[in-house]
Design a protein around this motif. Structure first.
Motif, PDB file in Angstrom:
ATOM      1  N   LEU A 255       0.835  -1.210   0.000  1.00  0.00           N
ATOM      2  CA  LEU A 255       0.000   0.000   0.000  1.00  0.00           C
ATOM      3  C   LEU A 255       0.868   1.258   0.000  1.00  0.00           C
ATOM      4  N   ARG A 256       1.948   1.258   0.776  1.00  0.00           N
ATOM      5  CA  ARG A 256       2.869   2.408   0.786  1.00  0.00           C
ATOM      6  C   ARG A 256       3.501   2.613  -0.589  1.00  0.00           C
ATOM      7  N   ALA A 257       3.880   1.513  -1.240  1.00  0.00           N
ATOM      8  CA  ALA A 257       4.481   1.607  -2.576  1.00  0.00           C
ATOM      9  C   ALA A 257       3.465   2.139  -3.582  1.00  0.00           C
ATOM     10  N   LEU A 258       2.229   1.688  -3.486  1.00  0.00           N
ATOM     11  CA  LEU A 258       1.176   2.156  -4.392  1.00  0.00           C
ATOM     12  C   LEU A 258       0.879   3.639  -4.189  1.00  0.00           C
TER      13      LEU A 258
ATOM     14  N   ALA B 157       9.422   6.666  -2.733  1.00  0.00           N
ATOM     15  CA  ALA B 157       9.198   7.901  -1.982  1.00  0.00           C
ATOM     16  C   ALA B 157      10.379   8.243  -1.082  1.00  0.00           C
ATOM     17  N   PRO B 158      10.746   9.518  -1.033  1.00  0.00           N
ATOM     18  CA  PRO B 158      11.850   9.925  -0.145  1.00  0.00           C
ATOM     19  C   PRO B 158      11.542   9.647   1.327  1.00  0.00           C
ATOM     20  N   TRP B 159      10.275   9.580   1.706  1.00  0.00           N
ATOM     21  CA  TRP B 159       9.897   9.326   3.090  1.00  0.00           C
ATOM     22  C   TRP B 159       9.891   7.825   3.415  1.00  0.00           C
TER      23      TRP B 159
ATOM     24  N   ALA C 120       1.319   9.204  -5.935  1.00  0.00           N
ATOM     25  CA  ALA C 120       1.608  10.571  -5.492  1.00  0.00           C
ATOM     26  C   ALA C 120       2.757  11.212  -6.257  1.00  0.00           C
ATOM     27  N   LEU C 121       3.754  10.429  -6.653  1.00  0.00           N
ATOM     28  CA  LEU C 121       4.940  11.028  -7.268  1.00  0.00           C
ATOM     29  C   LEU C 121       4.913  10.919  -8.792  1.00  0.00           C
ATOM     30  N   PRO C 122       5.248   9.790  -9.391  1.00  0.00           N
ATOM     31  CA  PRO C 122       5.189   9.759 -10.865  1.00  0.00           C
ATOM     32  C   PRO C 122       3.763   9.862 -11.389  1.00  0.00           C
TER      33      PRO C 122
END
Length: 160
Positions: free
Chosen positions: A3-6, A65-67, A11-13
């Protein structure tokens, strides 16, 4: 972690290579669009991007994600040929959109993203990699070019 990867992907690309280019393209009243080649370039970029995100998730045990960055240095897949294939993939997607829409504004956006990515890599990511992964980063960065892919994969010292 999936879920974090999704979420990071959307959010980014998803924004930089999806939402923003579509909005720019639709808002460009001088576009000369409908390039069939653009759809091929766009599709290639999406495939490359998904491949990179998968490698971050599977091999790096993290996200783009950088976070929530990878815990291990990712040196598999496309990362054996070029150090920043995810940025190259995003630029390929946006270039595809520029060709699809025939938009000079999207072409300008591609150049702007390329400069921003280069500055981020030079002043944030590479110093962080050098600090976090030390000897492994030194061997990897010596064997694999930053932006222009090699036709052969980096040497065996760079493989995970």
């Amino acid at each position: 972690m999936f879920l974090r990867a999704l979420i990071a992907f959307l959010a980014l690309p998803g924004v930089a290579a999806g939402l923003v280019p579509i909005l720019i393209g639709l808002g460009d009243t001088r576009r000369h669009g409908d390039s069939v080649i653009g759809f091929g370039v766009l599709a290639l970029g999406v495939v490359l991007l998904i491949w990179c995100v998968r490698d971050f998730y599977v091999s790096g045990k993290g996200t783009l994600a950088p976070w929530d960055p990878p815990k291990r240095l990712v040196v598999v897949g496309l990362y054996r040929f070029v150090r920043n294939p995810m940025y190259v993939a995003v630029l390929t997607v946006v270039l595809g959109w520029a060709l699809v829409f025939g938009s000079i504004w999207l072409a300008f956006y591609v150049v702007t993203l390329a400069v921003a990515f280069h500055l981020r890599v030079m002043f944030y990511e590479e110093p962080r990699m050098r600090q976090q992964f030390a000897a492994e980063w030194k061997a990897y960065s010596a064997a694999v070019p930053r932006w222009l892919p090699r036709l052969r994969a980096g040497n065996d010292r760079t493989r995970a």
